[in-house]
Design an enzyme around this catalytic site. Structure first.
Site, short mmCIF file in Angstrom:
data_model
loop_
_atom_site.label_atom_id
_atom_site.label_comp_id
_atom_site.label_asym_id
_atom_site.label_seq_id
_atom_site.Cartn_x
_atom_site.Cartn_y
_atom_site.Cartn_z
N ASN A 220 0.89 -1.22 0.02
CA ASN A 220 -0.23 -0.03 -0.06
C ASN A 220 0.90 1.18 -0.05
OD1 ASN A 220 -2.23 1.46 -0.02
ND2 ASN A 220 -3.11 0.53 1.99
N HIS B 196 -8.68 3.59 8.37
CA HIS B 196 -9.10 2.43 7.77
C HIS B 196 -10.63 2.03 8.27
CE1 HIS B 196 -5.00 1.06 6.81
NE2 HIS B 196 -5.59 0.29 6.21
#
Length: 416
Positions: free
Chosen positions: A312, A343
């Site tokens: 990521n 998140h």
């Protein structure tokens, strides 16, 4: 546990939209090239297609993308450069958190709701990255440029995040500053003076990676369910070393779905002509400007940092820009906490990132104190690499299990 039909339908919608976006991206590059049309037209087309894809996948939930972007643009207009980045970070992240909490704890009880917060996570990154760039001296975008940057069809569903300056350079057809020294000799600098390198070979390579990742995920994901790590019978009847091996295999099989999604998103941007990052030493074009992962470096990482640096990637860059480089105290902990908030609302996310703080600090200390003793010979270095590879993979698995299990009870059972 089986996949609900509605969930499967949404996943199919996502893949269909991304494949259609891939085909559209080729047309965007060929027929709306900067040499053939104006930046205004490219902005309008990219934005309208992005809204269409969002509505197709998420229905009226996609309006949240406009609300989040509109609120923060208003803040950018009304507040000064000195404070806009702080206000926009709070509002964008707060609105994202509100949507995540309501989706998980209100609308998801007893029925499935589309995870429209996934695109909002990327939009949050873009909004905050842009406001920090403006705070650091960049120009304020127009409303069209702003919505095009946040909601273009190439990145609306799965990102990745990119620099605003890189995106505008792509739309306008101007080479980024770091690429200008790589212009072909004898050709004048400036707009459209050098033929763009073709992304076709790179797109084909990334699509092959997507296909392989998808096949691996579909064939093995149910063979090694993560939930078996906390099954009482499995724990009681399986030797510890076998439990560790199973832990590694079960977490390994969760990664190909991310490889598929992020590599496909990268291929879409490349097909549109976005992502060119100069040339290698042998003159081959690089298309990794906004790539989100390096699979080989992930699977063979010999340190916690090496794994995180290649997983990521654009999110890691965002966290570094807006938090790690600016936090006046304990930036490592602050960065992991911000990542957990970004998140979502599941407790497992917070358990993962709080554990990540401890593991990161421990790995940093171990590497600093132990590694120098193994650099005396190639054989010692090889032994060190093998040991640290195994240790890194197990540490990653141990850290990430709550991220997959999501709930507190199963996660604490695993830790015990």
């Amino acid at each position: 546990m089986g996949i609900k039909p509605t969930n499967l339908a949404l996943q199919v919608n996502f893949v269909v939209c991304q494949l259609f976006a891939l085909l559209t991206a080729f047309g965007f590059r060929l027929y709306l090239h900067p040499s053939k049309t104006s930046p205004f037209v490219r902005h309008v087309v990219a934005t309208l297609l992005g809204f269409y894809f969002a509505l197709f996948c998420f229905g009226w939930y996609a309006l949240h993308f406009l609300v989040q972007s509109g609120l923060t643009y208003g803040i950018m207009i009304l507040t000064g450069v000195e404070h806009m980045h702080k206000y926009c970070l709070v509002v964008a992240l707060g609105y994202l958190s509100f949507c995540q909490i309501t989706r998980v704890y209100v609308f998801d009880y007893g029925m499935y709701s589309a995870d429209f917060t996934g695109p909002m996570m990327v939009i949050t990154q873009k909004i905050t990255s842009l406001t920090f760039e403006i705070h650091d001296g960049k120009r304020m975008p127009s409303l069209l440029e702003y919505f095009s940057y946040n909601c273009n069809f190439m990145g609306i569903l799965a990102g990745p995040t990119c620099s605003y300056n890189d995106y505008i350079a792509f739309i306008e057809g101007t080479p980024c500053r770091r690429h200008r020294d790589q212009q072909t000799n004898g050709k004048a600098n400036g707009r459209h003076k050098q033929a763009d390198p073709s992304p076709n070979i790179e797109v084909v390579r990334k699509l092959a990676t997507c296909f392989f990742s998808l096949m691996v995920f579909l064939s093995v994901c149910k063979v090694f369910p993560v939930e078996r790590n906390i099954d009482d019978d499995f724990i009681a009847t399986t030797p510890f070393y076998a439990q560790v091996v199973y832990l590694y295999l079960s977490m390994l099989t969760t990664r190909p779905k991310y490889y598929f999604v992020w590599t496909l998103a990268d291929a879409i941007n490349n097909a549109a002509g976005f992502g060119f990052n100069g040339y290698t030493s042998d003159g081959s074009p690089r298309w990794d400007l906004i790539s989100n992962l390096r699979i080989t470096d992930i699977e063979f990482a010999t340190s916690f940092k090496m794994f995180l640096d290649n997983w990521n990637i654009q999110t890691a860059h965002w966290l570094k820009r807006v938090c790690y480089e600016r936090c006046p105290y304990n930036p490592t902990a602050a960065t992991f906490i911000l990542s957990a908030m970004w998140h979502g609302a599941y407790p497992g996310y917070y358990l993962t990132f709080l554990t990540g703080i401890v593991v990161t600090l421990a790995a940093r200390a171990m590497r600093h104190n132990v590694r120098p003793h193994f650099l005396g010979s190639p054989s010692h270095k090889l032994v060190y690499d093998v040991i640290t590879w195994a240790g890194t993979q197990i540490a990653i698995c141990y850290t990430v299990v709550p991220f997959v299990l999501l709930s507190v009870g199963p996660s604490m059972k695993f830790y015990r």
